[in-house]
Design an enzyme around this catalytic site. Structure first.
Site, PDB file in Angstrom:
ATOM      1  N   GLU A 168      13.622   2.113  13.644  1.00 46.90           N
ATOM      2  CA  GLU A 168      13.367   3.287  12.546  1.00 46.90           C
ATOM      3  C   GLU A 168      13.387   4.296  13.675  1.00 46.90           C
ATOM      4  O   GLU A 168      13.972   5.584  13.020  1.00 46.90           O
ATOM      5  CB  GLU A 168      12.350   2.184  12.159  1.00 46.90           C
ATOM      6  N   ASP A 224      11.213   0.770   0.316  1.00 50.11           N
ATOM      7  CA  ASP A 224      10.284   0.767   1.428  1.00 50.11           C
ATOM      8  C   ASP A 224       8.375   1.034   1.122  1.00 50.11           C
ATOM      9  O   ASP A 224       7.832   0.630   0.173  1.00 50.11           O
ATOM     10  CB  ASP A 224      10.768   2.020   2.208  1.00 50.11           C
ATOM     11  N   HIS A 258      11.275  -4.755  11.385  1.00 47.70           N
ATOM     12  CA  HIS A 258      11.807  -3.328  11.333  1.00 47.70           C
ATOM     13  C   HIS A 258      12.333  -3.031  12.857  1.00 47.70           C
ATOM     14  O   HIS A 258      11.688  -3.443  13.249  1.00 47.70           O
ATOM     15  CB  HIS A 258       9.778  -2.526  11.069  1.00 47.70           C
ATOM     16  N   ASN A 302       0.414  -1.181   0.037  1.00 45.17           N
ATOM     17  CA  ASN A 302      -0.576  -0.055  -0.041  1.00 45.17           C
ATOM     18  C   ASN A 302       0.539   0.984   0.343  1.00 45.17           C
ATOM     19  O   ASN A 302      -0.039   2.649  -0.079  1.00 45.17           O
ATOM     20  CB  ASN A 302      -1.177  -0.328   1.023  1.00 45.17           C
ATOM     21  N   THR A 312       0.541  -6.094   4.685  1.00 47.26           N
ATOM     22  CA  THR A 312      -0.652  -6.239   6.269  1.00 47.26           C
ATOM     23  C   THR A 312      -1.942  -6.778   5.937  1.00 47.26           C
ATOM     24  O   THR A 312      -3.001  -5.322   5.327  1.00 47.26           O
ATOM     25  CB  THR A 312      -0.724  -5.005   7.046  1.00 47.26           C
ATOM     26  N   ASP A 365       1.387  -5.181  11.622  1.00 47.32           N
ATOM     27  CA  ASP A 365       1.294  -4.406  12.091  1.00 47.32           C
ATOM     28  C   ASP A 365       1.492  -4.291  13.746  1.00 47.32           C
ATOM     29  O   ASP A 365       0.503  -4.841  13.921  1.00 47.32           O
ATOM     30  CB  ASP A 365       0.271  -3.799  11.642  1.00 47.32           C
TER      31      ASP A 365
HETATM   32  C1  6MZ Z   1       6.858   0.429   9.505  1.00 44.41           C
HETATM   33  C2  6MZ Z   1       5.722   1.092   7.789  1.00 44.41           C
HETATM   34  C3  6MZ Z   1       6.718   1.669   6.823  1.00 44.41           C
HETATM   35  O1  6MZ Z   1       1.167  -3.491   4.551  1.00 44.41           O
HETATM   36  O2  6MZ Z   1      -0.877  -2.092   3.825  1.00 44.41           O
HETATM   37  N1  6MZ Z   1       4.883   0.812   7.121  1.00 44.41           N
HETATM   38  N2  6MZ Z   1       6.386  -0.005   8.904  1.00 44.41           N
HETATM   39  N3  6MZ Z   1       7.673   1.547   9.074  1.00 44.41           N
HETATM   40  C4  6MZ Z   1       7.978   2.218   7.956  1.00 44.41           C
HETATM   41  N4  6MZ Z   1       8.675   3.614   7.380  1.00 44.41           N
HETATM   42  C5  6MZ Z   1       8.212   4.541   6.796  1.00 44.41           C
HETATM   43  N5  6MZ Z   1       6.212   2.136   5.813  1.00 44.41           N
HETATM   44  C6  6MZ Z   1       5.048   0.911   6.152  1.00 44.41           C
HETATM   45  O3  6MZ Z   1       1.235  -1.290   3.463  1.00 44.41           O
HETATM   46  C7  6MZ Z   1       1.076  -0.226   4.253  1.00 44.41           C
HETATM   47  C8  6MZ Z   1       1.808  -0.382   6.263  1.00 44.41           C
HETATM   48  O4  6MZ Z   1       2.996  -0.994   5.704  1.00 44.41           O
HETATM   49  C9  6MZ Z   1       4.011  -0.463   7.182  1.00 44.41           C
HETATM   50  C10 6MZ Z   1       2.283   0.151   7.921  1.00 44.41           C
HETATM   51  O5  6MZ Z   1       2.102  -1.144   8.998  1.00 44.41           O
HETATM   52  C11 6MZ Z   1       1.526   0.423   6.704  1.00 44.41           C
HETATM   53  O6  6MZ Z   1       0.533   0.719   7.104  1.00 44.41           O
HETATM   54  P1  6MZ Z   1       0.856  -2.666   4.057  1.00 44.41           P
HETATM   55  O7  6MZ Z   1       0.836  -2.972   2.751  1.00 44.41           O
END
Ligand code: 6MZ
Length: 347
Positions: A206, A287, A203, A20, A105, A143
């Site tokens: 961060e 990312d 992760h 996403n 997710t 998540d």
């Molecule tokens: C941590 C991140 C992220 O899973 O709905 N997500 N989590 N750090 C980051 N750094 C910027 N970037 C994305 O994609 C979106 C989800 O991925 C994780 C978060 O939970 C976000 O809601 P999906 O496909």
């Protein structure tokens, strides 16, 4: 050809891409039109939200988590998740990403996480049938801000798909807002993944939390994401980098993401340099290419220009990243040949 054209044609492997977060403007528009055609009432509100998001490219990490909440409103049906996945796969393929480990997710669609994941897998299967020249594997993400019960359901689903669809589903990612949770609560679930023989990436660091980073490194995931505050250049301490070196865990490095979210001040200050100097294995990744307006080619170009590196070294980083993929050895060997072929003619 200039550097950007050469890096564009170079075969690449993407190991850290959130579905996403990877949606292009074209896909967002397509999904918005889908909402309009379905006469969804929230479409005008979404349009306003996206217009606002596009005005401001400099987001904090917390603001990024708000952006995902908005995007999630567009991928809330089987059809939209399918479209999003196909588009992301094809866009990576168009910039010569030959191997993609996509992560997402699962959210309940009509009460079912499986419906969500099946839509993603169907998209991956269809791209394969269409002969899109890219090998795609899937990691399900938990998540960490959503709590243990949801995470448990996703872990169980990962394990079951790891048996029935092992050609696609290779493991689990732990992501989400670090601020909202204690990672060790999830450790029993992460051990289940390891015991099932599936791959795990977490992760890590961060944002700064040295105790948590140490606990994750001692858990020995197969890879970690970011690892920003492991760097002594940011913490002033060598403890964590020594531990990382000892464990030899490969790190997924996402330069633009870290800079936009201000966890590193400039590209020059990015921990890529520190990790490289310490011999830490790494892979360059995007990312969230949509949210951060980047591409994998762009990320490699940033590393090349920021640290003034020769193209042969950039190509070797791309080749080396195949070692850190979660795919089968036979597929790695096949991919390596494609990289070598390109290398012989271009580097
Ligand atoms: C941590 C991140 C992220 O899973 O709905 N997500 N989590 N750090 C980051 N750094 C910027 N970037 C994305 O994609 C979106 C989800 O991925 C994780 C978060 O939970 C976000 O809601 P999906 O496909």
């Amino acid at each position: 050809m200039d550097d950007s054209q050469i890096i564009f044609t170079m075969p690449k492997a993407e190991l850290h891409a959130h579905l996403n977060g990877s949606l292009s403007q074209a896909t967002i528009k397509k999904l918005m039109d889908l909402k309009t055609s379905h006469q969804c009432e929230d479409v005008f509100q979404l349009q306003t939200m996206f217009a606002k998001l596009n005005e401001d490219h400099n987001k904090t990490l917390d603001e990024c988590f708000q952006v995902f909440k908005v995007i999630h409103q567009l991928t809330d049906s089987e059809q939209s998740i399918y479209i999003a996945t196909v588009d992301v796969i094809k866009e990576f393929s168009e910039e010569n990403v030959l191997y993609l480990e996509l992560r997402t997710t699962p959210r309940a669609i009509d009460g079912s996480f499986e419906t969500y994941v099946n839509a993603v897998i169907r998209a991956i299967d269809d791209c394969r049938k269409e002969n899109v020249p890219i090998l795609v594997k899937l990691l399900l993400s938990i998540d960490r801000s959503k709590g243990f019960d949801i995470a448990k359901q996703i872990v169980d689903l990962t394990i079951s798909l790891g048996l029935t669809r092992s050609d696609v589903v290779v493991g689990l990612d732990v992501s989400g807002n670090m601020a909202d949770s204690d990672i060790t609560d999830y450790f029993p679930l992460l051990y289940k993944i390891k015991d099932a023989g599936l791959k795990l990436t977490v992760h890590t660091a961060e944002v700064r939390n040295d105790a948590e980073a140490e606990a994750i490194l001692r858990l020995k995931p197969d890879r970690i994401g970011h690892g920003t505050f492991i760097s002594p250049s940011l913490t002033g301490s060598l403890h964590l980098i020594h531990l990382l070196k000892e464990t030899n865990i490969p790190v997924e490095l996402c330069l633009t993401s870290n800079k936009v979210c201000k966890t590193v001040p400039t590209f020059k200050d990015h921990h890529w340099k520190v990790f490289f100097d310490h011999g830490i294995p790494f892979s360059i990744c995007t990312d969230d290419k949509g949210v951060f307006s980047t591409s994998l080619s762009q990320e490699y170009l940033i590393v090349k220009h920021t640290f003034n590196l020769p193209l042969s070294l950039i190509w070797s980083f791309s080749l080396k990243s195949l070692d850190y993929t979660f795919t089968a050895e036979t597929e790695k060997a096949y991919l390596s040949k494609l990289w070598e072929e390109w290398g012989q003619n271009n580097k």
